[in-house]
Design a protein around this motif. Structure first.
Motif, PDB file in Angstrom:
ATOM      1  N   ASP A   1      -1.995   7.649   6.605  1.00 47.18           N
ATOM      2  CA  ASP A   1      -3.401   7.723   7.014  1.00 47.18           C
ATOM      3  C   ASP A   1      -3.646   8.922   7.925  1.00 47.18           C
ATOM      4  O   ASP A   1      -4.673   9.589   7.829  1.00 47.18           O
ATOM      5  CB  ASP A   1      -3.814   6.432   7.725  1.00 47.18           C
ATOM      6  CG  ASP A   1      -4.003   5.266   6.765  1.00 47.18           C
ATOM      7  OD1 ASP A   1      -4.109   5.510   5.546  1.00 47.18           O
ATOM      8  OD2 ASP A   1      -4.056   4.116   7.242  1.00 47.18           O
TER       9      ASP A   1
ATOM     10  N   ARG B   1     -11.780   3.661   3.395  1.00 48.46           N
ATOM     11  CA  ARG B   1     -11.212   2.754   4.391  1.00 48.46           C
ATOM     12  C   ARG B   1     -11.145   3.414   5.768  1.00 48.46           C
ATOM     13  O   ARG B   1     -11.306   2.752   6.796  1.00 48.46           O
ATOM     14  CB  ARG B   1      -9.815   2.310   3.955  1.00 48.46           C
ATOM     15  CG  ARG B   1      -9.195   1.269   4.859  1.00 48.46           C
ATOM     16  CD  ARG B   1      -7.799   0.891   4.446  1.00 48.46           C
ATOM     17  NE  ARG B   1      -6.890   1.983   4.717  1.00 48.46           N
ATOM     18  CZ  ARG B   1      -6.159   2.612   3.807  1.00 48.46           C
ATOM     19  NH1 ARG B   1      -6.219   2.258   2.553  1.00 48.46           N
ATOM     20  NH2 ARG B   1      -5.355   3.599   4.133  1.00 48.46           N
TER      21      ARG B   1
ATOM     22  N   LEU C   1      -0.101   4.156   1.213  1.00 46.21           N
ATOM     23  CA  LEU C   1      -0.323   4.896   2.458  1.00 46.21           C
ATOM     24  C   LEU C   1      -0.101   3.962   3.650  1.00 46.21           C
ATOM     25  O   LEU C   1      -0.795   2.961   3.800  1.00 46.21           O
ATOM     26  CB  LEU C   1      -1.754   5.442   2.516  1.00 46.21           C
ATOM     27  CG  LEU C   1      -2.041   6.702   1.732  1.00 46.21           C
ATOM     28  CD1 LEU C   1      -3.493   7.090   1.887  1.00 46.21           C
ATOM     29  CD2 LEU C   1      -1.158   7.831   2.160  1.00 46.21           C
TER      30      LEU C   1
ATOM     31  N   GLN D   1     -10.397   5.142  -2.199  1.00 45.90           N
ATOM     32  CA  GLN D   1     -10.318   3.898  -1.433  1.00 45.90           C
ATOM     33  C   GLN D   1      -9.765   4.157  -0.034  1.00 45.90           C
ATOM     34  O   GLN D   1     -10.229   3.569   0.949  1.00 45.90           O
ATOM     35  CB  GLN D   1      -9.453   2.882  -2.174  1.00 45.90           C
ATOM     36  CG  GLN D   1     -10.109   2.339  -3.415  1.00 45.90           C
ATOM     37  CD  GLN D   1      -9.174   1.502  -4.267  1.00 45.90           C
ATOM     38  OE1 GLN D   1      -7.961   1.468  -4.053  1.00 45.90           O
ATOM     39  NE2 GLN D   1      -9.735   0.816  -5.258  1.00 45.90           N
ATOM     40  N   ALA D   2      -8.782   5.051   0.080  1.00 45.04           N
ATOM     41  CA  ALA D   2      -8.216   5.370   1.390  1.00 45.04           C
ATOM     42  C   ALA D   2      -9.225   6.134   2.243  1.00 45.04           C
ATOM     43  O   ALA D   2      -9.364   5.874   3.443  1.00 45.04           O
ATOM     44  CB  ALA D   2      -6.934   6.181   1.225  1.00 45.04           C
TER      45      ALA D   2
ATOM     46  N   PRO E   1       0.827  -1.213   0.000  1.00 44.79           N
ATOM     47  CA  PRO E   1       0.000   0.000   0.000  1.00 44.79           C
ATOM     48  C   PRO E   1       0.859   1.259   0.000  1.00 44.79           C
ATOM     49  O   PRO E   1       1.914   1.307   0.626  1.00 44.79           O
ATOM     50  CB  PRO E   1      -0.809  -0.100   1.286  1.00 44.79           C
ATOM     51  CG  PRO E   1      -0.620  -1.465   1.805  1.00 44.79           C
ATOM     52  CD  PRO E   1       0.573  -2.047   1.164  1.00 44.79           C
TER      53      PRO E   1
ATOM     54  N   LEU F   1      -3.715  12.002   5.814  1.00 39.17           N
ATOM     55  CA  LEU F   1      -4.975  12.060   5.081  1.00 39.17           C
ATOM     56  C   LEU F   1      -6.115  12.499   5.998  1.00 39.17           C
ATOM     57  O   LEU F   1      -6.953  13.323   5.610  1.00 39.17           O
ATOM     58  CB  LEU F   1      -5.279  10.710   4.442  1.00 39.17           C
ATOM     59  CG  LEU F   1      -6.554  10.610   3.622  1.00 39.17           C
ATOM     60  CD1 LEU F   1      -6.523  11.594   2.462  1.00 39.17           C
ATOM     61  CD2 LEU F   1      -6.749   9.203   3.114  1.00 39.17           C
TER      62      LEU F   1
END
Length: 87
Positions: A34, A75, A29, A71-72, A27, A37
């Motif tokens: 994370d 998630r 990230l 997607q992040a 991944p 973000l």
């Protein structure tokens, strides 16, 4: 008359072991990414995916495509802003 040669592999029963799984790509990230973000999302909760990606790069994170940003974000538990229904 010719006698066929029997290979040792033909005499052993087949094995049905599970093959090792390919783990896939790493991944982009990690845990620190994370957190970056999440900070970007808290600073601008109504930003578009492109704006979130640009803010992530400005915060020192990796450059991600729009799908990877979505997607992040998904998630991490952030949903999308719902639009009003058209009449």
């Amino acid at each position: 008359m010719r006698v066929p040669i029997v290979h040792r592999a033909a005499l052993t029963p087949p094995t049905y072991e599970r093959l090792p799984r390919y783990p896939g790509p790493v991944p982009r990230l990690d845990a620190a990414g994370d957190e970056r973000l999440l900070a970007c999302l808290r600073a601008q909760p109504d930003a578009t995916l492109a704006e979130i990606g640009q803010a992530l790069v400005a915060a020192g994170g990796p450059s991600l495509q729009r799908t990877a940003v979505w997607q992040a974000v998904e998630r991490l538990g952030w949903g999308r802003k719902k639009k009003r229904p058209r009449r």
